[in-house]
Design a protein around this motif. Structure first.
Motif, mmCIF file in Angstrom:
data_model
loop_
_atom_site.group_PDB
_atom_site.id
_atom_site.type_symbol
_atom_site.label_atom_id
_atom_site.label_comp_id
_atom_site.label_asym_id
_atom_site.label_seq_id
_atom_site.Cartn_x
_atom_site.Cartn_y
_atom_site.Cartn_z
ATOM 1 N N GLY A 16 17.196 4.367 16.332
ATOM 2 C CA GLY A 16 17.117 3.633 15.067
ATOM 3 C C GLY A 16 17.137 4.290 13.725
ATOM 4 N N LYS A 17 17.312 3.418 12.675
ATOM 5 C CA LYS A 17 17.514 3.922 11.287
ATOM 6 C C LYS A 17 16.034 3.555 10.584
ATOM 7 N N ILE A 18 15.215 4.422 10.239
ATOM 8 C CA ILE A 18 14.060 4.198 9.443
ATOM 9 C C ILE A 18 13.738 5.339 8.469
ATOM 10 N N GLY A 19 13.326 4.747 7.130
ATOM 11 C CA GLY A 19 12.896 5.624 6.112
ATOM 12 C C GLY A 19 11.675 5.290 5.557
ATOM 13 N N ILE A 20 11.487 5.639 4.281
ATOM 14 C CA ILE A 20 9.973 5.364 3.812
ATOM 15 C C ILE A 20 10.153 5.339 2.127
ATOM 16 N N VAL A 21 9.266 4.321 1.594
ATOM 17 C CA VAL A 21 9.268 4.288 0.194
ATOM 18 C C VAL A 21 7.950 4.740 -0.219
ATOM 19 N N ILE A 22 8.169 5.693 -1.182
ATOM 20 C CA ILE A 22 6.664 6.355 -1.651
ATOM 21 C C ILE A 22 6.607 6.568 -3.125
ATOM 22 N N PRO A 23 5.416 6.419 -3.764
ATOM 23 C CA PRO A 23 5.491 6.544 -5.260
ATOM 24 C C PRO A 23 5.665 7.989 -5.634
ATOM 25 N N ALA A 24 6.152 8.213 -6.945
ATOM 26 C CA ALA A 24 6.652 9.596 -7.436
ATOM 27 C C ALA A 24 5.173 10.576 -7.322
ATOM 28 N N ALA A 25 3.968 9.903 -7.614
ATOM 29 C CA ALA A 25 2.945 10.743 -7.717
ATOM 30 C C ALA A 25 2.420 11.405 -6.461
ATOM 31 N N SER A 26 2.950 10.800 -5.335
ATOM 32 C CA SER A 26 2.672 11.216 -3.888
ATOM 33 C C SER A 26 3.744 12.246 -3.481
ATOM 34 N N VAL A 27 4.678 12.763 -4.104
ATOM 35 C CA VAL A 27 5.608 13.701 -3.688
ATOM 36 C C VAL A 27 4.903 14.896 -3.692
ATOM 37 N N TRP A 31 2.395 8.393 9.691
ATOM 38 C CA TRP A 31 3.546 7.802 9.308
ATOM 39 C C TRP A 31 4.746 8.732 9.733
ATOM 40 N N HIS A 32 4.507 10.067 9.610
ATOM 41 C CA HIS A 32 5.718 10.744 10.137
ATOM 42 C C HIS A 32 6.018 10.795 11.428
ATOM 43 N N ASP A 33 4.910 10.424 12.347
ATOM 44 C CA ASP A 33 5.174 10.284 13.850
ATOM 45 C C ASP A 33 5.962 8.946 14.067
ATOM 46 N N PHE A 34 5.587 7.958 13.231
ATOM 47 C CA PHE A 34 6.441 6.575 13.400
ATOM 48 C C PHE A 34 7.709 6.718 12.998
ATOM 49 N N ILE A 35 8.188 7.529 12.109
ATOM 50 C CA ILE A 35 9.530 7.683 11.727
ATOM 51 C C ILE A 35 10.369 8.404 12.930
ATOM 52 N N LYS A 36 9.716 9.467 13.530
ATOM 53 C CA LYS A 36 10.126 10.333 14.659
ATOM 54 C C LYS A 36 10.510 9.537 15.686
ATOM 55 N N THR A 37 9.251 8.715 16.000
ATOM 56 C CA THR A 37 9.492 7.807 17.257
ATOM 57 C C THR A 37 10.813 7.004 17.049
ATOM 58 N N TYR A 38 11.001 6.220 16.021
ATOM 59 C CA TYR A 38 11.847 5.211 16.087
ATOM 60 C C TYR A 38 13.350 5.917 15.750
ATOM 61 N N ARG A 39 13.433 7.233 15.243
ATOM 62 C CA ARG A 39 14.506 8.052 15.095
ATOM 63 C C ARG A 39 14.802 8.224 16.460
ATOM 64 N N GLU A 40 14.156 8.775 17.209
ATOM 65 C CA GLU A 40 14.515 9.266 18.698
ATOM 66 C C GLU A 40 15.061 8.047 19.465
ATOM 67 N N MET A 41 14.331 6.950 19.227
ATOM 68 C CA MET A 41 14.878 5.454 20.075
ATOM 69 C C MET A 41 16.368 5.090 19.621
ATOM 70 N N GLY A 52 0.690 -1.114 -0.114
ATOM 71 C CA GLY A 52 0.013 -0.061 -0.074
ATOM 72 C C GLY A 52 0.857 1.247 -0.054
ATOM 73 N N ASN A 53 0.251 2.451 0.085
ATOM 74 C CA ASN A 53 0.953 3.785 0.163
ATOM 75 C C ASN A 53 1.065 4.095 1.484
ATOM 76 N N PRO A 54 2.183 4.066 2.330
ATOM 77 C CA PRO A 54 2.525 4.541 3.469
ATOM 78 C C PRO A 54 2.097 5.979 4.134
ATOM 79 N N LEU A 55 1.965 6.702 2.901
ATOM 80 C CA LEU A 55 1.645 7.964 3.140
ATOM 81 C C LEU A 55 0.299 8.251 3.809
ATOM 82 N N LEU A 56 -0.637 7.225 3.278
ATOM 83 C CA LEU A 56 -2.132 7.087 3.653
ATOM 84 C C LEU A 56 -2.398 6.923 5.117
ATOM 85 N N ASN A 57 -1.282 6.577 5.737
ATOM 86 C CA ASN A 57 -1.282 6.362 7.351
ATOM 87 C C ASN A 57 -1.257 7.508 7.947
ATOM 88 N N PRO A 58 -2.148 8.271 8.531
ATOM 89 C CA PRO A 58 -1.820 9.753 8.944
ATOM 90 C C PRO A 58 -0.581 9.881 10.090
#
Length: 301
Positions: A84-95, A72-82, A64-70
């Motif tokens: 950890g290394k975390i990123g995201i894979v997104i489709p070109a049309a969603s940028v 997603w950015h908090d998930f990344i922030k949480t793991y970074r503050e722990m 699915g498109n991870p950006l549809l999870n409202p």
């Protein structure tokens, strides 16, 4: 437990959404029978607490498109503050600019963007409804906004652009991105358009990919890979089961091919990556070197 046993969770694709607002013709969404939905914040917290113990490199990615999870950015922030290394894979049309702001807020370790081709006509055929010019402009603006973030552009080799790779890589490298170009495969036998598929199924006794990489769906199920669109290769559930159980189950695949039909006919080129050996790389630089070099190697099993 020895560090070597932790290889299966070295890299994790975490599906936080099975919903998608794109219609890419190289994605067999019509064959997905797994329940659709979004990962809950509480579930992500449980998963993050378990994966940081390895620590796993997480890519928010899936069918699915991870950006549809409202969240997603908090998930990344949480793991970074722990730590950890975390990123995201997104489709070109969603940028867009809003996505860029949230990526800055979250301090994503990396971003991967699916941009299948630089050929305008083919691009808009592969991504119905998307504008080549608008997507290209939005991605260039993203590069300016995230000047210090690793951004990879992932192209797709099909029967319709099989000679494009050198031009594709040169263009994106000059624009300040990390270009990658992968052959289109059948996605577990679910994609049937022969104009798209650039690989052939071949038998092998092992799968290098599953030995250093794990897919977890939005409900916490550990599946053999994201191309299990039905969900019948469930190995465990990370919300319910300890990390040690997942490592033990997947550790068996260092010596034998997983016992699923989807594995026996797989044409994913990454399956031929070498089986990892020894201890997990401890430093961030060593882990980055492994991830950079592992895809370039190929073993015949």
């Amino acid at each position: 437990m020895q560090k070597a046993c932790e290889w299966p969770l070295f890299s994790v694709d975490l599906e936080i959404s099975l919903l998608c607002d794109n219609s890419c013709i190289f994605c067999p969404r019509e064959k997905i029978l797994r329940p659709s939905g979004l990962m809950k914040s509480g579930d992500f917290s449980i998963i993050a607490d378990k994966l940081i113990s390895v620590p796993s490199r997480i890519a928010l990615s899936g069918m699915g498109n991870p950006l549809l999870n409202p969240n997603w950015h908090d998930f990344i922030k949480t793991y970074r503050e722990m730590g950890g290394k975390i990123g995201i894979v997104i489709p070109a049309a969603s940028v867009n600019d809003e996505i860029a702001e949230k990526l800055l807020y979250s301090r994503a370790s990396f971003v991967e963007i699916s941009f299948p081709t630089l050929q305008k006509e083919l691009f808009e055929k592969l991504l119905p409804g998307a504008s080549f010019e608008k997507c290209l402009e939005a991605i260039k603006n993203l590069r300016k906004a995230l000047s210090k973030t690793s951004i990879a552009i992932v192209g797709l080799k099909t029967r319709m652009n099989e000679d494009e790779e050198p031009e594709f890589k040169l263009f994106w490298k000059e624009e300040g991105f990390q270009p990658r170009f992968f052959s289109c495969h059948t996605r577990g036998g679910n994609l049937e358009d022969r104009d798209l598929i650039f690989t052939e199924s071949s038998s092998s006794n092992l799968c290098g990919l599953t030995c250093a990489h794990t897919f977890i769906d939005w409900q916490g199920n550990v599946l053999i890979c994201c191309h299990d669109l039905i969900g019948n290769t469930r190995l465990a559930n990370i919300l319910e089961d300890p990390v040690e159980k997942i490592l033990q189950i997947k550790g068996a695949f260092f010596e034998k091919l997983p016992p699923y039909a989807i594995c026996r006919t797989c044409d994913e080129p990454a399956r031929f990556r070498p089986i990892p050996a020894g201890k997990l790389p401890e430093s961030s630089n060593a882990r980055n070197r492994f991830l950079k070099n592992w895809p370039k190697k190929k073993h015949s099993f």
